[in-house]
Design a protein around this motif. Structure first.
Motif, PDB file in Angstrom:
ATOM      1  N   ALA A   1       0.836  -1.206   0.000  1.00  0.00           N
ATOM      2  CA  ALA A   1       0.000   0.000   0.000  1.00  0.00           C
ATOM      3  C   ALA A   1       0.863   1.246   0.000  1.00  0.00           C
TER       4      ALA A   1
ATOM      5  N   GLY B   1       0.464   2.868  -3.330  1.00  0.00           N
ATOM      6  CA  GLY B   1      -0.570   3.845  -3.018  1.00  0.00           C
ATOM      7  C   GLY B   1      -1.964   3.432  -3.429  1.00  0.00           C
ATOM      8  N   ASN B   2      -2.207   2.120  -3.439  1.00  0.00           N
ATOM      9  CA  ASN B   2      -3.507   1.625  -3.907  1.00  0.00           C
ATOM     10  C   ASN B   2      -3.864   0.379  -3.100  1.00  0.00           C
TER      11      ASN B   2
ATOM     12  N   ASP C   1      -6.405  -1.621  -3.445  1.00  0.00           N
ATOM     13  CA  ASP C   1      -6.825  -2.737  -4.297  1.00  0.00           C
ATOM     14  C   ASP C   1      -5.620  -3.543  -4.757  1.00  0.00           C
ATOM     15  N   VAL C   2      -4.589  -2.846  -5.214  1.00  0.00           N
ATOM     16  CA  VAL C   2      -3.374  -3.528  -5.664  1.00  0.00           C
ATOM     17  C   VAL C   2      -2.743  -4.293  -4.504  1.00  0.00           C
TER      18      VAL C   2
ATOM     19  N   ILE D   1      -0.370  -4.363 -12.103  1.00  0.00           N
ATOM     20  CA  ILE D   1      -0.434  -2.987 -12.630  1.00  0.00           C
ATOM     21  C   ILE D   1      -0.097  -2.972 -14.117  1.00  0.00           C
TER      22      ILE D   1
ATOM     23  N   LYS E   1     -12.709   1.459   0.076  1.00  0.00           N
ATOM     24  CA  LYS E   1     -11.438   1.635  -0.636  1.00  0.00           C
ATOM     25  C   LYS E   1     -11.578   2.703  -1.711  1.00  0.00           C
TER      26      LYS E   1
ATOM     27  N   ARG F   1      -9.518   6.228  -2.215  1.00  0.00           N
ATOM     28  CA  ARG F   1      -8.847   6.570  -3.476  1.00  0.00           C
ATOM     29  C   ARG F   1      -9.343   7.906  -4.019  1.00  0.00           C
TER      30      ARG F   1
ATOM     31  N   ARG G   1      -8.504  10.890  -1.994  1.00  0.00           N
ATOM     32  CA  ARG G   1      -7.041  11.028  -1.830  1.00  0.00           C
ATOM     33  C   ARG G   1      -6.643  11.069  -0.360  1.00  0.00           C
TER      34      ARG G   1
ATOM     35  N   TYR H   1      -1.951   7.953   2.768  1.00  0.00           N
ATOM     36  CA  TYR H   1      -1.519   6.731   3.419  1.00  0.00           C
ATOM     37  C   TYR H   1      -0.374   7.084   4.359  1.00  0.00           C
TER      38      TYR H   1
END
Length: 408
Positions: free
Chosen positions: A24, A28-29, A31-32, A73, A157, A161, A164, A167
């Motif tokens: 994360a 910065g995501n 979901d990923v 990604i 989530k 996102r 913004r 994190y």
């Protein structure tokens, strides 16, 4: 094979949050991070039985998850015609070492518990991202459909996102307010495991209480000087120490005074007592979690209920009421007052709560017990009936029903 399975289970328990937190931070995501971590653990399930458990499972999982995230990604960017961005990911292909990312887990928990999210979303997201519970497990814990819980987590989530939400650990100025929100989420998770709701559910969910303790312990390790974090951890440990004695073989709740104290977890009690002593030695005025922990320390310091120092418990509730003057605190204080000044004095306090707690099963259960002790059997039966009607816990309902039967 069993050793490998145990290694995978242990790695999931110990490394999930660290892997998700590291991903994360890097990408910065959420979901990923979630997808890549899940794929890495799935790969471990396939490869470790044949290749053997790696010497450093955490590092292996981190490397695998990092590569999964890059592949994920790249696939998404190819779909969007953004290959150049995907290629850039390979410039820094090596993940950070595990020992360099310890505080990333705290950032993950703070992100999941951001005040912009609803309390329901904070709980669900924390359990999924930091706790590693599956969507199905979280849905079962809170009695909602899996699809609904999945949507709740996805929306949370998405809000992080779109808004913004950074994190990061909050600034020093924002930290006290954010920590209290995290503790509220963790205590909510613990309570759901300690006294589970739903007539068809197990009355106690050890997985939830264990997860709440693990996450609180993590916050305590990362914020050792926060008194309320230590207080909440102590409180959870002192309650969890009694878990195995709280429900009888018949499935009935066993009240504190009737529990087999020799079966309480001595190690948990010792750790809880040590945390409380450390807070007392600090000289800092305690908050609500610390006072609750102190009350439970009194309960767990004697071998028989008859030796309980009820006057000290009343005094602690008086202290608690000054910072948390809620009807529930008043109700719990009344239970202690009954042991010091008798049931009639306690009933006078409880009856003043009718306007605010008429829909709360514990109010009617307490009132029923006091009326029983005063010999007012018809009123006691009516109060038990109302408590049973409102109770959402199967073991508690069974206990109340048996108590009512004794009045017939």
């Amino acid at each position: 094979m069993m050793d490998v399975q145990e290694a995978i289970t242990r790695a999931h328990h110990e490394e999930w949050a660290r892997v998700v937190a590291a991903l994360a931070k890097r990408f910065g995501n959420l979901d990923v991070a979630e997808e890549a971590a899940a794929e890495a653990f799935a790969t471990a399930v396939v490869r470790w039985p044949s290749d053997g458990v790696p010497p450093n499972p955490g590092a292996w999982l981190m490397t695998a998850a990092n590569r999964k995230a890059i592949d994920w990604i790249r696939r998404e960017n190819k779909r969007d015609g953004k290959q150049r961005e995907a290629q850039m990911l390979y410039i820094d292909d090596e993940p950070e070492p595990l020992d360099a990312i310890g505080d990333e887990r705290l950032r993950l928990i703070f992100t999941c518990c951001h005040p912009a999210l609803s309390m329901e979303a904070r709980v669900a997201l924390t359990l999924r991202m930091a706790g590693g519970l599956t969507v199905a497990e979280i849905a079962r814990a809170f009695f909602v459909q899996e699809t609904a819980m999945g949507q709740r987590i996805t929306r949370a989530k998405g809000k992080i996102r779109v808004a913004r939400i950074p994190y990061r650990t909050p600034s020093v100025e924002d930290l006290p307010g954010r920590v209290s929100g995290i503790l509220a989420v963790l205590f909510l998770v613990f309570n759901e495991g300690y006294l589970a709701t739903g007539p068809d559910a197990d009355p106690i969910r050890p997985a939830l209480t264990a997860e709440a303790i693990r996450l609180t312990r993590l916050v305590h390790v990362l914020m050792p000087d926060d008194g309320e974090v230590a207080g909440l951890l102590a409180l959870m440990l002192l309650i969890e120490a009694r878990r195995t004695t709280r429900v009888s073989e018949r499935g009935e709740l066993v009240p504190l005074g009737e529990q087999d104290r020799a079966s309480w977890d001595a190690a948990m009690i010792a750790e809880g007592h040590r945390l409380v002593r450390e807070r007392l030695a600090s000289g800092v005025a305690p908050g609500r979690y610390q006072i609750h922990a102190a009350i439970n320390t009194v309960h767990t310091s004697v071998r028989h209920v008859r030796d309980t120092d009820w006057s000290q418990i009343v005094a602690l509730y008086d202290q608690l009421a000054r910072i948390d003057p809620s009807p529930v605190v008043t109700l719990n204080r009344a239970i202690a007052v009954a042991e010091v000044d008798g049931p009639r004095a306690a009933l006078a306090i409880v009856d003043m709560l009718d306007d605010t707690l008429a829909g709360y099963h514990a109010y009617h259960a307490t009132r029923a017990d006091l009326l029983r002790r005063l010999g007012s059997m018809p009123e006691a039966r009516a109060a038990y009936d109302r408590a049973i009607e409102l109770s959402g816990n199967a073991a508690e309902s069974a206990y109340l029903a048996r108590r009512r039967e004794t009045l017939e």
